[in-house]
Design a protein around this motif. Structure first.
Motif, short mmCIF file in Angstrom:
data_model
loop_
_atom_site.label_atom_id
_atom_site.label_comp_id
_atom_site.label_asym_id
_atom_site.label_seq_id
_atom_site.Cartn_x
_atom_site.Cartn_y
_atom_site.Cartn_z
N SER A 86 10.10 12.68 -8.44
CA SER A 86 10.13 12.96 -9.88
C SER A 86 8.80 13.52 -10.34
CB SER A 86 10.44 11.67 -10.65
OG SER A 86 11.71 11.16 -10.30
N THR A 237 17.53 14.52 -8.39
CA THR A 237 16.31 14.10 -9.07
C THR A 237 15.81 15.20 -10.01
OG1 THR A 237 15.72 12.79 -7.13
CG2 THR A 237 13.97 13.22 -8.72
N VAL A 241 15.16 14.78 -14.00
CA VAL A 241 13.85 15.04 -14.61
C VAL A 241 13.97 16.13 -15.68
CG1 VAL A 241 11.53 15.94 -14.14
CG2 VAL A 241 12.57 14.29 -12.59
N PRO A 246 10.36 12.09 -15.78
CA PRO A 246 10.35 11.18 -14.64
C PRO A 246 10.67 9.74 -15.06
CG PRO A 246 8.11 11.76 -15.26
CD PRO A 246 9.01 12.60 -16.12
#
Length: 324
Positions: A86, A237, A241, A246
């Motif tokens: 992240s 991910t 994000v 994050p």
């Protein structure tokens, strides 16, 4: 059934709870007879609904990313947030926005995935993945070091440009407050397509959790399977994000809960992990909005408060030779 019920409750609380409460009857009227002249209807449609969609997309993506990552690394401490994936996506976006002088949804979408991919590849390589010998402690230390390095680099970039403080706050702690400005539809489609690919690849990735030697013995092409799993983690991910910044610890907390419900069946784990991830993220966001109202505790801070004790509990129970 319990997970589905909790998810529905979390969605209802996200839409109904806030500075101005909206009851179930009013929510039903908003859904069935939307009135643009009513302030309550506008609040739900323009602020809380995007927030709900962002929570569903980011929570589901991180739940599935954590599940795949723990199966790939055989490490119960593996989490895209803790292992720097992240942070890699966030660093890429902050660097790109500063160099290009803008941070619109196109820039975010273009930069978030390469950053996540580079960070995931480096942590996996440093953790011994290229040798087929991913140690739990080695991977965790490599990820923690990478995460600290990337967060420090983000801070350094912000110090060069003081007007980027708000950008920094979003890309370091994560939040659903800016959901209306995020590429929700595009990232939702990306997560849906990647989730389908994950269900297809699940049997192959599952063999990795048996160890390199056993996986080879079952005819698994190790590098190809690892590359497929890393691709899933990177895209999921990166999408999370892009819509929420994050979010740490969510990918750590969700997989053990999913495994308790489904057992060691990765396909079922992915489905349940998506629902649990979205549920936890929405509950964390709602609690964060109520805790110090009218101020807001960012959802990334809330998941960190929840995930820290879970991390310690899992770490204390680690034994040599652990596998997911």
């Amino acid at each position: 059934m319990v997970v589905a019920t909790l998810l529905v409750v979390a969605c209802a609380l996200t839409l109904g709870v806030g500075a101005r409460g909206v009851g179930p009857a009013e929510l039903w009227r908003i859904l069935t007879a939307f009135d643009p002249s009513d302030p309550a209807h506008l609040t739900v449609a323009s602020i809380r609904l995007p927030r709900l969609v962002a929570g569903l997309v980011a929570g589901a993506a991180l739940g599935m990313a954590g599940t795949v990552m723990q199966a790939l690394t055989r490490n119960p401490l593996a989490d895209p947030g803790l292992l720097g994936v992240s942070a890699g996506a966030a660093f890429s976006v902050v660097l790109g926005s500063l160099l290009l002088g803008r941070a619109d949804t196109g820039i975010v979408t273009a930069l978030v995935f390469p950053g996540a991919a580079i960070a995931a590849g480096m942590v996996f390589a440093l953790g011994g993945g290229l040798r087929g010998d991913v140690g739990a402690v080695r991977l965790t230390l490599a990820g923690a070091a990478m995460n600290a390095l990337l967060i420090s680099l983000v801070a350094a970039l912000v110090l060069l440009r003081s007007e980027s403080l708000e950008v920094y706050r979003f890309w370091v702690t994560g939040s659903l407050a800016q959901a209306g400005q995020r590429p929700l539809l595009a990232m939702g489609l990306v997560v849906a397509a990647t989730a389908f690919l994950g269900l297809v690849l699940a049997p192959v990735i599952e063999t990795l959790s048996l160890g390199a030697a056993m996986a080879r013995g079952l005819g698994t092409r190790l590098m190809r399977a690892q590359a497929g799993a890393l691709f899933l983690v990177t895209v999921l991910t990166g999408a999370a994000v892009a819509v929420a910044g994050p979010i740490a610890f969510l990918g750590l907390m969700v997989p053990p809960l999913a495994r308790r419900i489904t057992g060691h069946n990765l396909r079922a784990e992915l489905v349940v992990a998506a629902a649990i991830g979205a549920t936890i993220l929405l509950f964390a966001d709602t609690i964060g909005r109520l805790l110090l109202a009218p101020a807001e505790v960012r959802v990334g801070v809330m998941t960190a408060l929840m995930g820290g004790p879970v991390f310690i509990w899992i770490a204390r129970g680690l034994k040599g030779g652990w596998r997911a």
